[in-house]
Motif scaffolding. Sequence first.
Motif, short mmCIF file in Angstrom:
data_model
loop_
_atom_site.label_atom_id
_atom_site.label_comp_id
_atom_site.label_asym_id
_atom_site.label_seq_id
_atom_site.Cartn_x
_atom_site.Cartn_y
_atom_site.Cartn_z
N GLY A 141 125.43 -48.75 105.99
CA GLY A 141 124.41 -48.71 104.95
C GLY A 141 123.98 -50.07 104.44
O GLY A 141 123.17 -50.16 103.53
N LEU B 9 121.20 -48.53 101.87
CA LEU B 9 121.17 -47.09 102.12
C LEU B 9 121.46 -46.31 100.84
O LEU B 9 120.79 -45.32 100.53
CB LEU B 9 122.18 -46.72 103.20
CG LEU B 9 122.32 -45.21 103.48
CD1 LEU B 9 121.00 -44.64 103.98
CD2 LEU B 9 123.44 -44.95 104.48
N ALA B 10 122.47 -46.74 100.09
CA ALA B 10 122.84 -46.05 98.85
C ALA B 10 121.68 -46.10 97.85
O ALA B 10 121.38 -45.10 97.18
CB ALA B 10 124.09 -46.68 98.25
N SER C 100 119.72 -37.72 102.51
CA SER C 100 118.42 -38.27 102.87
C SER C 100 117.41 -37.14 103.05
O SER C 100 117.73 -36.09 103.61
CB SER C 100 118.54 -39.08 104.17
OG SER C 100 117.26 -39.45 104.63
N GLN D 210 123.87 -41.22 108.90
CA GLN D 210 123.33 -41.81 107.68
C GLN D 210 122.58 -40.78 106.84
O GLN D 210 121.74 -41.14 106.02
CB GLN D 210 122.43 -43.00 108.02
CG GLN D 210 123.21 -44.18 108.59
CD GLN D 210 122.36 -45.43 108.72
OE1 GLN D 210 121.14 -45.37 108.78
NE2 GLN D 210 123.00 -46.57 108.79
N LEU E 206 125.63 -41.08 102.21
CA LEU E 206 126.48 -42.26 102.18
C LEU E 206 127.90 -41.89 102.60
O LEU E 206 128.59 -42.68 103.25
CB LEU E 206 126.47 -42.87 100.79
CG LEU E 206 127.11 -44.25 100.64
CD1 LEU E 206 126.47 -45.26 101.58
CD2 LEU E 206 126.99 -44.73 99.19
N THR F 105 128.09 -41.95 106.29
CA THR F 105 128.04 -43.32 106.78
C THR F 105 129.41 -43.97 106.73
O THR F 105 129.85 -44.64 107.68
CB THR F 105 127.03 -44.14 105.94
OG1 THR F 105 125.74 -43.56 106.07
CG2 THR F 105 126.99 -45.58 106.40
#
Length: 868
Positions: free
Chosen positions: A227, A395-396, A424, A433, A436, A439
């Motif tokens: 991420g 990513l977070a 997502s 992904q 999180l 990931t």
Amino acid sequence: MSGVPVGTVTMLFSDIEGSTALLTRLGNRYVEVLDDHRRILRSVWAATGGTEMSTEGDSFFVVFRTAAEAIEAAVLAQRGLADHDWPEGEQLRVRMGIHTGTPGVLDGDYWGMDVHLAARIASSAHGGQVVISAVTGDLVSGRLPDGVSSRDLGVHHLKDIPEAEQLFQLTVAGLREDFPPLRTVGTATSLPASATRLIGREDDQSQLLEIFGAPDVRLVTLTGPGGAGKTRLAVAAAERLATGFGNGVYFVPLAAVANEPVMWTSIAEVLDLPPKQHRPEHLLAHLARRSLLLVLDNLEQVDGADKVVARILETATGVGIIATSRRPTGLSAERLYPVQPLALPDDLSLSAAGSSAAVQLFVERARAVRPGFDLTEDNVADVVAICRRLDGLPLAIELCATRVKLLTTKALLGRIGQALDLESRSSVAPERQRTLRETIAWSYRLLGPAQRGVFRRLGVFAAGADLDAIAAVALGTSPRADPLDVIAELDDASLVKVTEGPDGGPRVSLLRTIGQYAEDELVAAGEADAAGRAHALYYADLAEHLQAMRESTTWSSLELAKTELDNFRAALGWAVPNSDADGDVAVGVRLCAALSWMWVLGGYVAEGRRWHERVVERAGGMSSRELAACLRGLGNLLLLQGEIDRAHEMAGRSLAMARTLDERSEMALALSLLGTAQGAAGDVEAARDTLAEALDLHRTVDDKGGLARVLGNLGGLEERLGRLDRAEALMRESLAILDDLGDVNETAVQGQNLAYLLAVTDRLDEASELAGGLVGTVVALGNSSLTMAFANTVMNILLRQGDAAGAAHLFGAEEAMGERLEMPNPYRDEELAEALELISGVMSVEDWETHRRQGRSERVEDLLTRFL
């Protein structure tokens, strides 16, 4: 095939994307998949008038008399494939290319450039995508089936096709619509394109270009936690490097690849080599004649990836490689580039937050779902707190920011504990992904069982840990293992951060999001209580060690204690939980007794009081030397907050318990606190008698630090009684002992007491010189109670030197500091009255109040440095 259509026909080529990786995952069940795939497509070809020209492995070549038939066949085929229930939850992704032309016919088979063009169009597509030529698009314009539209993909150069081709994508309602850029040869467009701009990575890109520009650098591996944005950064850097590679830049996704043979095949497929050239020797021969850049994405799980990369570097000298991985390959030619989380703001101002890459990313992603969202004075604190809690991980932040569509930033901050499971909304996000949690789990699953156990137990540390703590708490059933070796493996997996601790040794920590995952796994494994106990016991031992060495090395002890502050908090939280959990009160009492000094010297008086009160309440009818010390510590903290009566009570309880246990050292310390409380209450004579008793007892128990403090306290009382010579003698005796001990903090405390005495006896030069020599130490120590007392001493010096304005500023700054820290000055009124008396004839009361108000907005430390 003598009856094949002739003249103008429409050709459709198809194959399964990632078939080799699919075979690796499914094994023998792949035959079932291949059979169903052929059955579905052949039924469509038959229904739409298609003539099957050839089938090889998972590919089809089918010819239709009209473009409309071919389009209808492609749409029906993709829908049929999407609706089918494939084994083990797999999704079969078939790419298709369609072109209309007039190929030649020889012996019942087609030949010519139109055939090659149709095949190249298919090879440029991605699984699930249907790409058509401009000729076909013109023939079906305005006559597409219901729910089907055409998207212009622009002009592309296709391998071995001399002229550029305009290509279009068929978009089918209910099926995937967004795909990476087409796989065209020799240009940066073979890299996946993002729908959003890359934020906060300008310096990273510049550094990567500089690294690649160095002689003999051909392999750079971007490492970092899941991420962190390694792939986006690698692609952006590759785009800027593309002009240096004459044969192009190629992106090779490897997330679904598990072993070396499949990795070779994946690279060959991206290079669009025919199946016969997928073997390593053929691929290497192809690469050896070219200048190109490979972006190898997600190497960490590929068994043998290092061997593949090494052979490419050895054989193909014109090939450069940018790899992304959560662990390095370990090759000597490798240059590592750790990808850090995005920069976080230093403060909560709009300017600082607005220049932070993490905040910029949050705002941009929030605007995508809530147009008009902006960073304001009302939400900046919440947005910064969210970005900090998410460690600046792109990513977070992206996953979290999308929830602004439904929640205010304040509500989102309140739900931040669910960040690991925010999903997502993108249909093209990789499975690893989607959240999180997935990931981080991707990295976690790459560890062996022993390393997983250590990683889980690292979740109990709240502020990182040194190697000793890790050996005691996290190694579990392998206490003889070298913690450095274990941490090196976790560091290679990008699951920990290793920095330099205050003692110069390595300090290991987890990003908060990764730490939350480790905690969750610890609970799921049923190990949380055992790990919490081991952690609390270790930090109780450490607290006692730091307390023992405090008097000789106060400064370093305090620095070490502050480094471990969050771990001490976590240990106390486990020992005396604010819940129905069991804990262990005895461990809590040990921590309470050993940390009393740290709360005072570190400036955490209000927090320390709360912990002490919780421990004392839970201790109930216990009786021990540690509990007596805890009671005494609570009394001292209460005294600093001006609660004199309760401080007197705690001192009495501590003294009674120490006498019952015949703990003479604790008796002496309790008497010292009791005498101080009596003096604060105004009973100076009783206080003098109590402190005299404490002094005699301290001389018998050989506690030099305690003796020095009692001497100083007694000196203060003698000063209040007007016995100034006796007061000075006691203070100087105290300082002599402290000088031998090297107790920096207590030396400053007693030094400022003596400076005050010198000031009120009009020995201003001596007082100013003594205070001037202490100011650097006082400011550096950061002991709030000492800083405030020292400010009062300096104020008195300034008053007597005629600097009424400076004194007023210090008075106001000290007053405001006490209010912020919940440490009110019990002598404020009498000190104010004395100050106003001293400025009589020098400054009006109104002017004093003006300067006093101005001082309330200033820092005491800044004023001390300015005046001395």
